[in-house]
Design an enzyme around this catalytic site. Sequence first.
Site, PDB file in Angstrom:
ATOM      1  N   CYS A   2      79.163  66.930  -9.394  1.00 53.35           N
ATOM      2  CA  CYS A   2      79.116  68.357  -9.082  1.00 53.35           C
ATOM      3  C   CYS A   2      79.748  68.544  -7.716  1.00 53.35           C
ATOM      4  CB  CYS A   2      77.669  68.846  -9.090  1.00 53.35           C
ATOM      5  SG  CYS A   2      77.479  70.593  -8.675  1.00 53.35           S
ATOM      6  N   GLU A 113      83.756  72.265 -13.205  1.00 48.93           N
ATOM      7  CA  GLU A 113      84.339  70.940 -13.427  1.00 48.93           C
ATOM      8  C   GLU A 113      85.794  71.144 -13.804  1.00 48.93           C
ATOM      9  OE1 GLU A 113      84.582  67.847 -12.482  1.00 48.93           O
ATOM     10  OE2 GLU A 113      82.439  67.636 -12.968  1.00 48.93           O
TER      11      GLU A 113
END
Length: 253
Positions: A2, A113
């Site tokens: 992340c 992402e």
Amino acid sequence: MCGRYVMARAVGDLLADFDAALDEQVMDDVELPPSWNVAPTDDVPIVLERLIDGAAVRQLHVARWGLVPSWAKDPGIGSRMINARSESVLEKPAFRKAILSRRCAVPADGYYEWKKGPGKARQPYYVHPQHGDSLAFAGLYEWWKNPAVAEGEPGRWLLSTAILTADTPPPGAESSVFAKLTELHDRVPLPMTQATMAAWLDPRADDPGALVDLVTSGVQEAAAHWHVESVGTAVGNVRNNGPALIEPVQALF
């Protein structure tokens, strides 16, 4: 992993969602504007529990994203400590003290992402719960004392945090979202349910290994309800912010 996420809820909503209170001494004069492009070293909300007069009190604090261990010479190391692998968090020098008693929840609305394409092309995706539900990632926090600031002066103590990650659930018939997640990265930030969060935050818990096992055991169930949408490339620039960043677009590839 992340590396960017969204946290756009107001302080009042966070307090209600997490049944938490403000530590007014710590939160004094601290602003927490909504962000659709949270980046490493940004200030972010975290939820933790402290024992006060023998009772566990849940509080909302503001921390710098990127954990700075207490033994660090300067806070710059934190930019490389935004994530902690759940498999090794008990042994890593930067995290093994925090996992014992400084566990927190990191509120989020979703995270970004990137999918690699031809050449240097990368397509960003926004991963978030369906129906606008919120997330709480398992996290750690740490206090770092700045030796250049006198005791009692502002900036003497820095509160920082890291988000735990786990293996991306393997693709399966139960949910097509796992196949999409696997295409993006082999790691995901570790989500918690209300039940696992209560156990994770408990300052009286004395078996961190069991807690890590508990929260990682629920990643497949939690991630099954996530939604993956391609978004515009503007999110790649940390100076860009605003709700337009999470608007779905046609993927480039």
